[in-house]
Design an enzyme around this catalytic site. Structure first.
Site, PDB file in Angstrom:
ATOM      1  N   SER A 164      -9.766   1.456   2.592  1.00 33.38           N
ATOM      2  CA  SER A 164      -8.946   2.318   1.757  1.00 33.38           C
ATOM      3  C   SER A 164      -7.867   1.557   0.977  1.00 33.38           C
ATOM      4  O   SER A 164      -7.341   2.077   0.002  1.00 33.38           O
ATOM      5  CB  SER A 164      -8.275   3.398   2.604  1.00 33.38           C
ATOM      6  OG  SER A 164      -7.395   2.828   3.549  1.00 33.38           O
ATOM      7  N   LYS A 205       0.854  -1.204   0.000  1.00 30.23           N
ATOM      8  CA  LYS A 205       0.000   0.000   0.000  1.00 30.23           C
ATOM      9  C   LYS A 205       0.882   1.244   0.000  1.00 30.23           C
ATOM     10  O   LYS A 205       1.933   1.268   0.649  1.00 30.23           O
ATOM     11  CB  LYS A 205      -0.907  -0.038   1.234  1.00 30.23           C
ATOM     12  CG  LYS A 205      -1.960   1.052   1.288  1.00 30.23           C
ATOM     13  CD  LYS A 205      -2.910   0.816   2.459  1.00 30.23           C
ATOM     14  CE  LYS A 205      -3.972   1.887   2.579  1.00 30.23           C
ATOM     15  NZ  LYS A 205      -4.903   1.641   3.700  1.00 30.23           N
ATOM     16  N   SER A 253      -9.897  -0.857   6.708  1.00 34.04           N
ATOM     17  CA  SER A 253      -9.297  -0.706   5.380  1.00 34.04           C
ATOM     18  C   SER A 253      -8.568  -1.909   4.813  1.00 34.04           C
ATOM     19  O   SER A 253      -8.221  -1.905   3.629  1.00 34.04           O
ATOM     20  CB  SER A 253      -8.347   0.483   5.375  1.00 34.04           C
ATOM     21  OG  SER A 253      -9.098   1.653   5.242  1.00 34.04           O
TER      22      SER A 253
HETATM   23  N1  GLN Z   1     -13.401   3.870   6.242  1.00 40.92           N
HETATM   24  C1  GLN Z   1     -12.706   4.246   7.427  1.00 40.92           C
HETATM   25  C2  GLN Z   1     -12.291   5.702   7.357  1.00 40.92           C
HETATM   26  O1  GLN Z   1     -12.564   6.302   6.391  1.00 40.92           O
HETATM   27  C3  GLN Z   1     -11.540   3.351   7.670  1.00 40.92           C
HETATM   28  C4  GLN Z   1     -10.328   3.681   6.897  1.00 40.92           C
HETATM   29  C5  GLN Z   1      -9.131   2.882   7.293  1.00 40.92           C
HETATM   30  O2  GLN Z   1      -9.247   1.816   7.910  1.00 40.92           O
HETATM   31  N2  GLN Z   1      -7.961   3.409   6.975  1.00 40.92           N
HETATM   32  O3  GLN Z   1     -11.706   6.245   8.244  1.00 40.92           O
END
Ligand code: GLN
Length: 483
Positions: free
Chosen positions: A150, A75, A174
């Site tokens: 994400s 990532k 994410s």
């Molecule tokens: N969807 C969640 C957010 O927007 C989780 C994102 C993540 O785990 N980085 O914060």
């Protein structure tokens, strides 16, 4: 889909050299990227250098480490010295770190072959990957749908057969959400089990790095490669390797079902999970019915804490030291204001503003302090549930992969994190595994949550299910490299 063991068999039997294998993945990654948008950058030279080192070892008859020579995707919020790390943001579009993240050090030391850096929501803020400055990663099962967020690019690359496994980060879901949307296995380890050194911070009390893979065995192998204690991360605790501990049996295992996780689920997801529960019972597990009344507070708690921490973590992007710099400005204040307004996308700006608000004098008690108290209550309810069961079974996401441009309101988007974010609040480990398809053929994920440092327990339960269903929920997309 490709597994780590497939690659090892090919390399060890010398059917293909690591350089040839790497070339195949690099070419496929470049060929599929216009369709998938999985990679922000393809790291050709670094991949080929690692592959050559592997070939030399094979030539000398030396044994390979577990991930040696296996093509993977990292990532793009995990620092790689000499390789761009953009966080999918205009702010860091041209940023090249000067040091390696601990997890990348570990993988590099065993010649893991990095194909490229995976697309993501900007600064890991989002659930669909559509907040990426470079556009969203697409779902290989249907490219009109999102790969999830994400860590969408990581999941898209693996499900599209242009990487064998990947590392993502998970602050509120994410790793697990894109794994669920793309029919993959995603493990969010216990907070502290994997070093966060070199992970570009979002919400530091919630962030964890973990694997996304095509099967449970691979998730265990990758976890083992990154779970050492790291003196460079004050919150690192380290963890025992789990690969040798997967017995494959769930006889007598107590699986908790908290009804709140299942409220208002679409029929296809409910049906898939009901079938999984029945199968576990048939395999000798015992189902325990539980209640989790605090679940409804997990979203507001998560979003207050995550934004508060983000507003502080993202304060470092001022244009003075690195990252984007405004060109037109009148004085220092104006310079910083313009730099940040230009460098960050809308969602990130919104979250920094709200995070600053909940921390400001006068509102701190009403929001941030209250969220901290709720965090304690949520942790307590988890402890209560785990006094009655060994693992909890829940949906991973209450929907399947959304269509691009589904135009949900921000709150509707945040609600898709309802099953995942409570796990980060409590610092627990959880794994998402595929358990079915909706009526359009998109994958459905099931989540297994464990007590702290019980990665072996949840992976064992996941692996037993995967074996019993003969991996029939692992559909492969018709693209990329087929080994
Ligand atoms: N969807 C969640 C957010 O927007 C989780 C994102 C993540 O785990 N980085 O914060």
């Amino acid at each position: 889909m490709n597994k780590i063991s497939d690659v090892r068999r090919l390399l060890e039997s010398r059917e293909i050299s690591c350089r040839e294998l790497t070339q195949r993945f690099l070419s496929a990654a470049k060929a599929e990227n216009p369709a998938l948008n999985a990679y922000i950058s393809v790291t050709e030279q670094t991949a080929l250098d690692a592959a050559s080192a592997v070939d030399q070892k094979l030539h000398k008859g030396e044994a390979l480490a577990a991930l040696e020579g296996v093509p993977f995707v990292l990532k793009d919020n995990i620092s790689t010295a000499g390789l761009k790390t953009t966080c999918a943001s205009h702010m860091l579009e041209n940023y090249t770190p000067i040091y390696d993240a601990a997890v990348w050090e570990s993988l590099k030391s065993q010649n893991a072959v990095i194909i490229g850096k995976g697309n993501m929501d900007e600064f890991a803020m989002g659930s669909t990957c559509e907040n990426s400055y470079f556009g969203g990663a697409k779902n290989p099962h249907n490219t009109l749908h999102v790969a999830g967020g994400s860590s969408g690019g990581v999941a898209s690359a693996i499900a599209g057969n242009v990487a064998v496994y990947g590392l993502g980060s998970d602050t509120g879901g994410s790793i697990r959400m894109p794994a669920s949307f793309c029919g993959l296995v995603g493990l969010k380890p216990t907070y502290g089990a994997v070093s966060r050194r070199g992970l570009i911070a979002y919400g530091s009390s919630l962030d964890q790095i973990g694997p996304i893979t095509t099967c449970v065995e691979d998730a265990a192998l990758v976890f083992d490669a990154i779970c050492a204690k790291d003196p460079g991360d004050m919150t690192s605790h380290g963890s025992e390797p789990v690969s040798g501990k997967l017995t494959g049996s769930v006889k007598g295992l107590k699986i908790g079902i908290a009804k709140e996780y299942f409220e208002g689920l679409p029929e296809a997801i409910q049906t898939a999970l009901d079938a999984a529960v029945r199968l576990y019972e048939k395999m000798g597990a015992q189902i325990v019915h539980l209640e989790f009344p605090m679940l409804k507070y997990s979203l507001p708690t998560y979003y207050i804490l995550a934004w508060a921490e983000a507003s502080s973590n993202l304060g470092r992007y001022d244009g003075l030291r690195y990252g984007h710099r405004a060109e037109d400005f009148t004085d220092l204040d104006d310079f910083i204001c313009r730099t940040r307004s230009e460098g960050f996308g809308k969602e990130v700006r919104q979250r920094i503003l709200l995070g600053t608000y909940v921390l400001s004098a006068g509102y701190y008690d009403a929001y941030y302090n209250k969220a901290q108290l709720l965090r304690k209550s949520i942790k307590n309810e988890f402890s209560k549930m785990f006094s009655r069961c060994d693992v909890l079974l829940t949906p991973t996401v209450p929907v399947t992969a959304l269509k691009f441009g589904a135009n949900l309101t921000p709150v509707e988007t945040y609600q898709t994190d309802i099953c995942t974010c409570s796990v980060n609040i409590a610092g627990l480990p959880a794994v998402s595994i595929p358990c079915g398809f909706d009526n359009t053929g998109l994958p459905i994920g099931m989540q297994l949550i464990g007590e702290k440092f019980n990665e072996a327990g949840i992976l064992n339960a996941a692996g037993a299910y995967e074996r019993e269903t003969a991996q029939s929920f692992m559909k492969t997309a018709d693209m990329g490299v087929k080994l």
